[in-house]
Design an enzyme around this catalytic site. Structure first.
Site, short mmCIF file in Angstrom:
data_model
loop_
_atom_site.label_atom_id
_atom_site.label_comp_id
_atom_site.label_asym_id
_atom_site.label_seq_id
_atom_site.Cartn_x
_atom_site.Cartn_y
_atom_site.Cartn_z
N GLY A 32 -28.73 39.33 -38.03
CA GLY A 32 -28.90 40.61 -38.73
C GLY A 32 -28.71 40.42 -40.23
O GLY A 32 -29.51 40.90 -41.04
N HIS A 33 -27.64 39.70 -40.60
CA HIS A 33 -27.40 39.44 -42.03
C HIS A 33 -28.53 38.59 -42.62
O HIS A 33 -29.01 38.84 -43.72
CB HIS A 33 -26.08 38.69 -42.24
N GLY A 146 -27.83 46.97 -43.20
CA GLY A 146 -28.38 47.10 -41.85
C GLY A 146 -28.25 48.53 -41.35
O GLY A 146 -27.25 49.21 -41.61
N LYS A 148 -27.76 49.26 -38.42
CA LYS A 148 -26.78 49.32 -37.33
C LYS A 148 -25.58 50.17 -37.75
O LYS A 148 -25.06 50.97 -36.99
CB LYS A 148 -26.32 47.92 -36.93
#
Ligand code: PAF
Length: 278
Positions: A32-33, A146, A148
């Site tokens: 994700g990063h 993100g 998320k």
């Protein structure tokens, strides 16, 4: 890839004739990063990432102590993703004693008290504080976050508004494991059984999308809450279907976007996720 330990070193290594893209992190990096670094590189920016486990955003000190740290691996991942500079500050570089740290504290109004904010008092004040300090140090043109951490993204958007800042905030799609679990630094603390059980978060969000269309918002809420009842490995903390701007619960018949947000514990590991439902 340059490594800067101080704000002065950031200035030394950062070319100011190029746009600067910034990816703030707390380390324990995952795909994700890496996707945020890649996005900044694809946008053509000199890309800076920071690694700093920020103590002021942990409402639970045990969570802070247990936060995974693996700087060597993180640096390798950043290098592989094409990052140009990593800011690796000490605690006193970010929070020097004798300076007015209160001026970095922002009030995000209702947004900081709902959902994540309600269950993690003070969390968003800590996030706002450190991100303001990091923005001042890195002076990015664009910053990547993100989706998320959906509520955090809205908080950061409010932060730049309050600062009257020209920094562009880009929210990037959640990166998921093949079974749907949202990637998170916390996933590595899950036991194999908890890891398997944790797929329920994404399954519940996806099912909510279907029930919303077929039976409405109240039925979708009920269905998700029921799906966690009696689960031996997961404890639902909250689930709601909200307006993605105000974070207020959607009522039956409301028009506009419906966004589902969820938080659950697997043992002492707290997991969050979210999904736009329509
Ligand atoms: O999302 C995170 O990892 C953190 O909240 C952030 C934005 C790096 C601030 O510490």
């Amino acid at each position: 890839m340059f490594i800067a330990k101080t704000k002065q070193e950031i200035d030394q290594f950062t070319p100011r004739d190029r746009k600067v893209g910034f990816v703030p992190t707390m380390g324990a990096l995952h795909e994700g990063h890496a996707s945020l670094v890649t996005a900044s590189k694809l946008d053509g920016h000199f890309t800076v990432a920071s690694i700093f486990v920020n103590p002021t955003q942990f409402n639970d000190p045990k969570d802070f102590e247990k936060y995974p740290v693996d700087t060597e691996r993180d640096l390798e991942a950043l290098e592989a993703a094409g990052c140009d500079l990593v800011f690796l500050p000490t605690r006193s570089e970010i929070y020097p004693s004798g300076t007015d740290l209160e001026r970095y504290i922002h009030d995000f109004g209702a947004l900081e008290n709902r959902l994540e904010g309600a269950f993690r008092p003070g969390h968003f004040r800590g996030v706002g504080q450190v991100v303001h300090i990091l923005f001042e140090a890195v002076r990015p043109d664009v910053a990547y976050f993100g989706e998320k951490d959906f509520q955090q993204l809205q908080v950061i958007k409010q932060l730049v508004k309050q600062l009257n800042s020209a920094i562009e905030i880009k929210g990037m799609p959640t990166v998921r494991e093949p079974d749907g679990l949202a990637m998170s630094s916390r996933n590595r603390r899950l036991t194999p059984t908890q890891r398997t059980a944790s797929t329920l978060l994404y399954q519940a969000l996806s099912r909510a999308a279907q029930v919303l269309v077929e039976q409405g918002v109240d039925a979708a809420r009920e269905q998700v809450k029921r799906s966690f009842e009696g689960n031996a490995h997961l404890r639902l903390e909250y689930f709601d279907i909200i307006d993605p701007v105000t974070f207020l619960p959607r009522k039956e018949g409301d028009s506009g976007t419906h966004h589902a947000v969820i938080a659950a514990y697997a043992g002492d590991v707290r997991l969050i996720d979210n999904l736009r439902l329509d």
